[in-house]
Design an enzyme around this catalytic site. Structure first.
Site, PDB file in Angstrom:
ATOM      1  N   LYS A 121     -10.042  14.890  -3.542  1.00 22.32           N
ATOM      2  CA  LYS A 121      -9.589  15.979  -2.902  1.00 22.32           C
ATOM      3  C   LYS A 121     -10.111  15.753  -1.147  1.00 22.32           C
ATOM      4  O   LYS A 121     -10.876  15.299  -0.861  1.00 22.32           O
ATOM      5  CB  LYS A 121      -9.831  17.108  -3.544  1.00 22.32           C
ATOM      6  CG  LYS A 121      -9.176  17.267  -4.679  1.00 22.32           C
ATOM      7  CD  LYS A 121      -8.797  18.563  -5.233  1.00 22.32           C
ATOM      8  CE  LYS A 121      -7.871  18.477  -6.200  1.00 22.32           C
ATOM      9  NZ  LYS A 121      -7.920  19.911  -7.092  1.00 22.32           N
ATOM     10  N   ARG A 176     -10.855  15.978 -14.165  1.00 19.65           N
ATOM     11  CA  ARG A 176      -9.203  15.561 -13.969  1.00 19.65           C
ATOM     12  C   ARG A 176      -9.617  14.405 -12.703  1.00 19.65           C
ATOM     13  O   ARG A 176      -9.948  14.978 -11.661  1.00 19.65           O
ATOM     14  CB  ARG A 176      -8.545  16.713 -13.525  1.00 19.65           C
ATOM     15  CG  ARG A 176      -7.106  16.294 -13.269  1.00 19.65           C
ATOM     16  CD  ARG A 176      -6.284  17.343 -13.024  1.00 19.65           C
ATOM     17  NE  ARG A 176      -5.067  17.234 -12.504  1.00 19.65           N
ATOM     18  CZ  ARG A 176      -4.424  16.573 -11.607  1.00 19.65           C
ATOM     19  NH1 ARG A 176      -5.277  16.235 -10.542  1.00 19.65           N
ATOM     20  NH2 ARG A 176      -2.924  16.292 -11.486  1.00 19.65           N
TER      21      ARG A 176
HETATM   22  C1  9MG Z   1      -2.286  19.380 -11.181  1.00 20.97           C
HETATM   23  N1  9MG Z   1      -3.526  19.416 -10.311  1.00 20.97           N
HETATM   24  C2  9MG Z   1      -4.049  18.967  -9.251  1.00 20.97           C
HETATM   25  N2  9MG Z   1      -5.200  19.343  -9.033  1.00 20.97           N
HETATM   26  C3  9MG Z   1      -5.792  19.786 -10.171  1.00 20.97           C
HETATM   27  C4  9MG Z   1      -6.974  20.491 -10.440  1.00 20.97           C
HETATM   28  O1  9MG Z   1      -7.871  20.472  -9.775  1.00 20.97           O
HETATM   29  N3  9MG Z   1      -6.992  21.112 -11.729  1.00 20.97           N
HETATM   30  C5  9MG Z   1      -6.021  21.304 -12.465  1.00 20.97           C
HETATM   31  N4  9MG Z   1      -6.212  21.874 -13.692  1.00 20.97           N
HETATM   32  N5  9MG Z   1      -4.741  20.643 -12.333  1.00 20.97           N
HETATM   33  C6  9MG Z   1      -4.575  19.967 -11.032  1.00 20.97           C
END
Ligand code: 9MG
Length: 259
Positions: free
Chosen positions: A204, A238
């Protein structure tokens, strides 16, 4: 949770998996690398992203889910805000709904309850198109926690079992770097809400800003945050780089095994 963005405009791997063949090959790789869940999205949620129509989102996601189901029983989560996509994805074999809108769009809460699958409810301030313009909180941790508590209550009222709910503070979704770091430091507090916690930090922008690196050079920063999040209480991470993260998490797990 390994990420598969089938969109041409995702922030980190935009366009890399925009054909069924490329996305399917990537799914096979993530499974081989040790993913426990695959998160499939057909509409980018990156800052500034614009909406995709239903037909296009179905075209990007459903054949991929069907193809993965033919080779693996790995849990698949559908990242969508459209209830028609959620329904079609579950029919094709998805078994988790990942909602960056915390199921606030249209009839998505009712549809998720009908589908009887686990749901991930994420916090976002604003919309993907505008969320990074000027995010403001008085107390980011308290406000995000209160929002998630209210969404858990709404989900339970709609008939979703408490054990089917996952929450996510939504790193980067309407947050400055300071907001993100405060949320990460306080991740353990979210466990007080009594459900599993998911954290999405991989590649990110906060990593890019702190390290001054583009998305394809954020692996070490991502791994550091994954380890911190796991140690601070995240149940699900994720991530884009599954093999490297699995090794990092194996080290965290080893630490947890000693008295
Ligand atoms: C789709 N998406 C992109 N970033 C995300 C994040 O940090 N959490 C979740 N649940 N979905 C995400």
């Amino acid at each position: 949770m390994g990420v598969i963005n089938t969109t041409p405009d995702s922030f980190s791997d935009g366009g890399k998996f925009d054909s069924l063949e490329k996305a399917f090959a990537h799914a096979r790789k993530l499974i081989a690398d040790g993913a426990d869940i695959l998160d499939i999205g057909g509409e980018s949620t990156r800052p500034g992203a614009h909406a995709v129509d239903l037909e296009e989102e179905l075209r990007r996601t459903i054949p991929l889910i069907t193809a993965i189901r033919e080779i693996s029983d790995i849990p698949i989560s559908i990242d969508s805000n459209k209830s028609d996509v959620m329904r079609a994805a579950v029919e094709a074999g998805a078994s988790i709904i990942n909602s960056v809108w915390a199921l606030q769009m249209d009839d998505s809460l009712q549809v998720a309850a009908e589908l009887e699958v686990p749901v991930c409810l994420m916090h976002m301030q604003g919309t993907p198109a505008t969320m990074q313009h000027n995010p403001v909180y008085k107390n980011v941790v308290a406000e995000v926690k209160a929002f998630l508590a209210a969404r858990i209550a709404a989900a339970v009222d709609a008939g979703i079992g408490i054990d089917q709910i996952i929450i996510d503070p939504g790193f980067g979704f309407g947050k400055t770097i300071e907001h993100n770091l405060l949320l990460l430091k306080s991740l353990g507090e979210f466990r007080e809400l009594g459900v599993r916690v998911l954290a999405g930090l991989s590649r990110k922008k906060m990593i890019g800003t702190i390290l001054d690196k583009p998305a394809d050079q954020r692996l070490y920063g991502s791994l550091s945050l994954a380890v911190m999040a796991a140690m601070l209480g995240a149940d699900i991470l994720r991530v884009h780089d599954v093999a490297a993260t699995a090794d990092a998490l194996a080290m965290v797990a080893a630490l947890g095994r000693v008295a």
